[in-house]
Scaffold this active site. Sequence first.
Site, short mmCIF file in Angstrom:
data_model
loop_
_atom_site.label_atom_id
_atom_site.label_comp_id
_atom_site.label_asym_id
_atom_site.label_seq_id
_atom_site.Cartn_x
_atom_site.Cartn_y
_atom_site.Cartn_z
CG HIS A 104 70.78 45.45 -36.84
ND1 HIS A 104 71.27 46.51 -36.10
CD2 HIS A 104 69.56 45.18 -36.31
CE1 HIS A 104 70.38 46.85 -35.17
NE2 HIS A 104 69.33 46.05 -35.28
CG HIS A 151 69.28 52.05 -30.89
ND1 HIS A 151 68.35 51.36 -31.61
CD2 HIS A 151 68.81 53.33 -30.81
CE1 HIS A 151 67.36 52.17 -31.95
NE2 HIS A 151 67.61 53.36 -31.46
CG HIS A 176 69.60 50.95 -36.82
ND1 HIS A 176 69.95 51.97 -35.98
CD2 HIS A 176 69.15 49.95 -36.03
CE1 HIS A 176 69.73 51.60 -34.74
NE2 HIS A 176 69.25 50.38 -34.74
CG LEU A 210 62.18 53.97 -32.80
CD1 LEU A 210 61.92 53.62 -31.35
CD2 LEU A 210 62.27 55.50 -32.97
CB ALA A 246 59.71 51.25 -33.16
CG HIS A 304 57.02 44.77 -33.68
ND1 HIS A 304 57.19 44.69 -32.31
CD2 HIS A 304 58.12 45.40 -34.15
CE1 HIS A 304 58.34 45.26 -31.98
NE2 HIS A 304 58.93 45.68 -33.08
CG ASP A 351 66.71 47.44 -37.24
OD1 ASP A 351 66.67 46.57 -36.35
OD2 ASP A 351 66.28 48.60 -37.07
CG HIS A 381 65.53 42.88 -34.15
ND1 HIS A 381 65.88 43.15 -32.86
CD2 HIS A 381 65.96 43.93 -34.89
CE1 HIS A 381 66.49 44.33 -32.81
NE2 HIS A 381 66.56 44.82 -34.03
CG LEU A 382 66.34 35.67 -36.30
CD1 LEU A 382 67.29 34.47 -36.19
CD2 LEU A 382 65.51 35.56 -37.58
NE ARG A 383 60.72 40.97 -32.76
CZ ARG A 383 61.31 42.13 -32.60
NH1 ARG A 383 62.39 42.25 -31.85
NH2 ARG A 383 60.85 43.21 -33.19
CG ASN A 411 65.74 43.58 -29.25
OD1 ASN A 411 66.04 42.67 -30.02
ND2 ASN A 411 64.94 44.58 -29.62
CE LYS A 457 71.95 47.65 -31.02
NZ LYS A 457 70.73 47.21 -31.70
#
Length: 351
Positions: A20, A143, A181, A226, A270, A258, A254, A22-24, A48, A106
Site C-alpha cells: 500500500h 479504505h 491499513h 486516515l 491526512a 504531503h 500507506d 502513495h507515490l504521487r 488517488n 481501490k
Amino acid sequence: MLISITDMQTLSITKPDDFHLHLRDGMALSNVVNHTTAQFSRAIIMPNLKPAVIDTKMALAYRHRILQCVDKNYNFEPLMTLYLTDNTTVDVITEAAESGYIKALKYYPVGATTNSAQGVTHIRKTYAVLEAMMKTGLPLLVHGEVTDDDVDIFDREAVFIDRVLTPLINDFPELKIVFEHITTGTAVDFVTHASTYIAATITPQHIALNRNDLFKGGLQPHHYCLPVLKAEADRLAVLTAATSGDPKFFLGTDSAPHARNAKEARCGCAGIYSAYNALGIYAEVFDKIGQLDKLAAFASRYGADYYGIPHNKEQITLIKKEQTIPATLPFGKETLVPFRGGGTCAWQLKK
Ligand code: NCD
Ligand code: ZN
C-alpha cells in the site's frame, strides 16, 4: 564502549514488498520513489491522483512515469491499481485483468480521505463490477471507514465492518478483499475469523503510535493520517496481528507524502510519509517486543502469497544502529517532513 559492526545485531531477509503506497506524480514522485525502491522490490501503487487513475490506459501511463524515476541500481516493479468509481464498467475490469499489469481496484468511500472526491457513493452501485472482479480474481482494496457525520471518527472502521464489509462479503464470498491499513482490535478480530479471501495491511504508524501521539506536547500534524491513530489497546492488537504469523496480515506502509505547508496548515491534510525508513520502523517495533523473527514473513512472503506473485529473489540486511531521520526532505518546490523527521530510529537498512 565501542561496538564494532560485527557485534551489531543484523537481520537479512528477502527484499520486501509494500502492499500500500502513495507515490504521487511529477516532481513529488521523483523525490520520493527511490526511498521505496531502496527497501522494497515491488509496491501496490495507490490510484488517488488528481485526476484519479480510473482505467488501464491511465495506469499504464502512470506506471511508465514511475519507472522513469526509478534509480537504475534497483529493480522495481510498480503493481498498479485502478480507482473504483460509481461509473467503473465491467469492460474496465476485463481490460485491467487482461493487461496483466493491474493487480487490484481501490475502493474509497466518497470523501473518506485525501483525493477521494471521485469515490464510491454506495457500494451497491458497483455490484456488477465486483461480480466481474470476483470472476477474474482481481482483489478489492478497501479504505474501511464510513464517512457519515453522525459516526464518531474513532468508530468509523468498526461501523464500516457492520454496515459495508459484512454485507459485501455475504454477497461476494469469493471476492478477494484487502482491508487496508487496519487500526483497531475490532478489525483484527474480524479479519482473523473471516475466510481466506480476506486479508489486511498494517502500516508502521499504526503499530508505533497511538492517539496520544497526535497531541503530545501540542497538536502534531505529522502524526495525522486516515484512518486516524487509535487507542493503545488497538495499537497492541494490530501489533499482535502483525507479529502473529497469521498470513492474512502483511506489510503496507500507506506512505502518503504531503508538502509540509499542506500538513502544518489551518486545515492540515491526512497522510504520513513513512517511506524514508519504513523497514527501520517496523524492525524497531517488532524488536521492542521480541518478535523480530516475524518480520521476514510479514514483510516478504504473506503479501506476495495473497496476491499470487512469486517471492522476490534479492536480499536486504537491516542493522540495529541508530539512524537520524532528516527533519525535512525535498518535495518538488516544497519540503516534506518524514515520519520521525528530526528524530531517530533504532534500526536501519544496511547500505
Ligand atoms: C492517504 C493520502 O494522502 O493519499 N492519506 C492517509 O492519511 N492515509 C490516503 C489514504 O490512504 O487514506
Ligand atoms: Zn493509503
